[in-house]
Scaffold this motif. Structure first.
Motif, PDB file in Angstrom:
ATOM      1  N   GLU A  36       0.820  -1.212   0.000  1.00 37.87           N
ATOM      2  CA  GLU A  36       0.000   0.000   0.000  1.00 37.87           C
ATOM      3  C   GLU A  36       0.858   1.269   0.000  1.00 37.87           C
ATOM      4  OE1 GLU A  36      -4.102   1.741   1.900  1.00 37.87           O
ATOM      5  OE2 GLU A  36      -3.116   0.057   2.903  1.00 37.87           O
ATOM      6  N   THR A  89      -4.435  -7.081  -2.809  1.00 34.19           N
ATOM      7  CA  THR A  89      -5.564  -7.737  -2.146  1.00 34.19           C
ATOM      8  C   THR A  89      -5.514  -9.256  -2.283  1.00 34.19           C
ATOM      9  OG1 THR A  89      -6.964  -7.601  -4.124  1.00 34.19           O
ATOM     10  CG2 THR A  89      -7.023  -5.727  -2.584  1.00 34.19           C
ATOM     11  N   GLN A 146      -6.728 -10.766  -4.675  1.00 35.53           N
ATOM     12  CA  GLN A 146      -7.985 -11.145  -5.334  1.00 35.53           C
ATOM     13  C   GLN A 146      -8.029 -10.666  -6.787  1.00 35.53           C
ATOM     14  OE1 GLN A 146     -11.501 -10.333  -2.779  1.00 35.53           O
ATOM     15  NE2 GLN A 146     -10.021  -9.729  -1.210  1.00 35.53           N
ATOM     16  N   GLY A 180      -6.361  -2.724  -4.406  1.00 37.40           N
ATOM     17  CA  GLY A 180      -7.135  -2.208  -3.285  1.00 37.40           C
ATOM     18  C   GLY A 180      -6.900  -0.721  -3.075  1.00 37.40           C
ATOM     19  N   SER A 209     -13.477   1.823   1.397  1.00 39.28           N
ATOM     20  CA  SER A 209     -12.504   0.924   0.781  1.00 39.28           C
ATOM     21  C   SER A 209     -13.210   0.068  -0.264  1.00 39.28           C
ATOM     22  CB  SER A 209     -11.862   0.023   1.846  1.00 39.28           C
ATOM     23  OG  SER A 209     -11.033  -0.952   1.255  1.00 39.28           O
ATOM     24  N   TYR A 252     -11.989  -3.071  -0.794  1.00 37.19           N
ATOM     25  CA  TYR A 252     -11.644  -4.449  -0.472  1.00 37.19           C
ATOM     26  C   TYR A 252     -11.896  -4.804   0.992  1.00 37.19           C
ATOM     27  CZ  TYR A 252      -7.392  -2.606   1.684  1.00 37.19           C
ATOM     28  OH  TYR A 252      -6.509  -1.920   2.482  1.00 37.19           O
ATOM     29  N   ARG A 253     -12.287  -3.830   1.808  1.00 41.86           N
ATOM     30  CA  ARG A 253     -12.636  -4.096   3.191  1.00 41.86           C
ATOM     31  C   ARG A 253     -13.903  -3.309   3.532  1.00 41.86           C
ATOM     32  NH1 ARG A 253      -8.201  -1.259   7.114  1.00 41.86           N
ATOM     33  NH2 ARG A 253      -9.790  -1.845   8.632  1.00 41.86           N
TER      34      ARG A 253
END
Length: 419
Positions: A328, A361, A363, A367, A399, A401-402
């Motif tokens: 990040e 992430t 995924q 993110g 966010s 992703y969260r």
């Protein structure tokens, strides 16, 4: 007298009596201090676009806390002995099973928050010259283990520590901690890790070891730091930091720069860890105005590790989002105003905006995070209500992703100086 009031008085008398029983020397008694803080805490988080198995849509509780701190002086002689004690009591004012997990109150097996919880911890201390050794209940505040008093009651650790200031400007510290009492728990337990904001509950450790040095020079305007920490069999960590302030005309310019390097340790109970974290927070102060800009970057395959449930000194970490996931990158803009410049001492306001991206992430997509905080606090400076403080906090955190969070906190506190 209510049951809760009686319990608080027992904590108070036990802490003070235990201290006085150790010695009747004048230095021990004359140097003693005791404070009692009453803290009324309302905490609310609304969750939306929920990610993960926990589908709870709201965490909201209201509680009353009491924090007693007793610190003795030292007995006379080349080696002085003393005693510190902390007693805490938390009382539920409002909660329900669908709104628990605020971090204010323990959650019981039936899903209900406990009506109350309390703790009494004692530490013995010894001083020789300008070196102090403590053993027992500790509340260290270190770059590698930041003291996170951000809920109803403060956390604590059990173990031993040593602090030495024998050389002018140089502070050396070291310690061995064996267990922790979390901010919303009364008992002791082994320590766990967090990666980013995710608790690693599959493993725990009964040893956190640390050693570090802070050297202040340049008329104390500059401090250089070097630290090492190990959560045994989980992770180890190195930290290097530099802080500096420089008056320039009517301004004071500041810089806080740090670098962490973390890896797995021993039996690697939560797997491989590979994280390097860089942060910088620059400031400019003039009168009541302070402006900040910060940049923070994560490198390596892992998120930033720390002891659960602590915060860290990362420049862009805030109590809601950490901006410390794998890879990040984040930026911060912040503005503080101290109303003492307008003749209202004790009133302070702060607003900040942090945005992060490039998150790995795992995924298949990048993110991104963002957070906006507003804090206003006021502490009565004189008169009958001196010692009364109020703080309001409002947060919007988003966010992709969260889970998204909307948060409000209202904290009222009053501190009595007992002696």
């Amino acid at each position: 007298m209510t049951h809760n009031t009686s319990k608080l008085c027992v904590l108070l008398s036990a802490g003070v009596s235990a201290g006085f029983a150790q010695a009747a020397e004048s230095g021990f008694i004359a140097g003693s201090t005791a404070t009692l803080q009453a803290r009324n805490y309302y905490f609310s988080r609304d969750y939306s676009d929920i990610v993960g198995p926990n589908k709870q849509s709201k965490a909201e509780e209201w509680a009353q806390g009491f924090i007693l701190n007793f610190k003795s002086g030292y007995t006379p002689g080349p080696v002085g002995f003393g005693l510190d004690a902390i007693g805490t009591l938390g009382i539920k004012l409002d909660s329900s099973p669908d709104r628990v997990n605020t971090g204010l109150l323990p959650v019981q097996d039936d899903g209900e928050a406990a009506d109350e919880y309390s703790r009494l911890g004692v530490a013995g201390k010894m001083r020789f010259s300008r070196t102090e050794l403590k053993a027992g209940e500790l509340q260290p505040n270190l770059p590698v283990l930041v003291f996170s008093d951000i809920r109803l009651l403060p956390p604590s650790y059990q173990g031993a520590s040593i602090t030495s200031n024998e050389i002018a400007g140089l502070t050396l510290q070291g310690g061995h901690l064996t267990s922790t009492s979390l901010r919303n728990e009364a008992g002791d337990d082994k320590m766990q890790a967090m990666l980013g904001h995710l608790p690693q509950r599959q493993a725990s450790s009964d040893a956190f070891n640390y050693a570090g040095a802070d050297y202040a020079f340049n008329s104390n305007r500059t401090t250089a730091s070097a630290w090492y920490a190990q959560l045994e069999d989980i992770y180890d960590q190195r930290f290097f930091g530099l802080k500096h302030s420089e008056p320039v005309g009517d301004w004071v310019l500041g810089a806080n720069v740090g670098y962490f390097d973390s890896s797995e340790d021993g039996r690697k109970l939560i797997g491989d860890i590979d994280n390097q974290a860089f942060f910088s927070l620059l400031s400019a102060k003039r009168g009541g105005h302070t402006f900040f800009v910060g940049y923070q970057a994560m490198f390596g395959d892992s998120s930033f590790p720390r002891v659960f449930a602590n915060v860290s000194p990362l420049g862009n970490e805030v109590p809601t989002f950490e901006f410390a996931f794998a890879d990040e990158r984040s930026w911060q803009a912040r503005y503080d105003y101290d109303f003492a410049a307008l003749g209202i001492p004790g009133l302070v306001a702060s607003t900040r905006y942090i945005t992060g991206d490039n998150v790995d992430t795992g995924q298949g997509f990048e993110g991104k995070d963002r957070e906006r905080d507003l804090d206003i606090s006021y502490a009565v400076q004189s008169g009958t209500l001196k010692g009364l403080g109020v703080r309001v906090r409002n947060v919007t955190a988003r966010s992709n992703y969260r889970t998204d969070i909307d948060e409000n906190r209202l904290i009222l506190s009053y501190t009595w100086t007992l002696f």
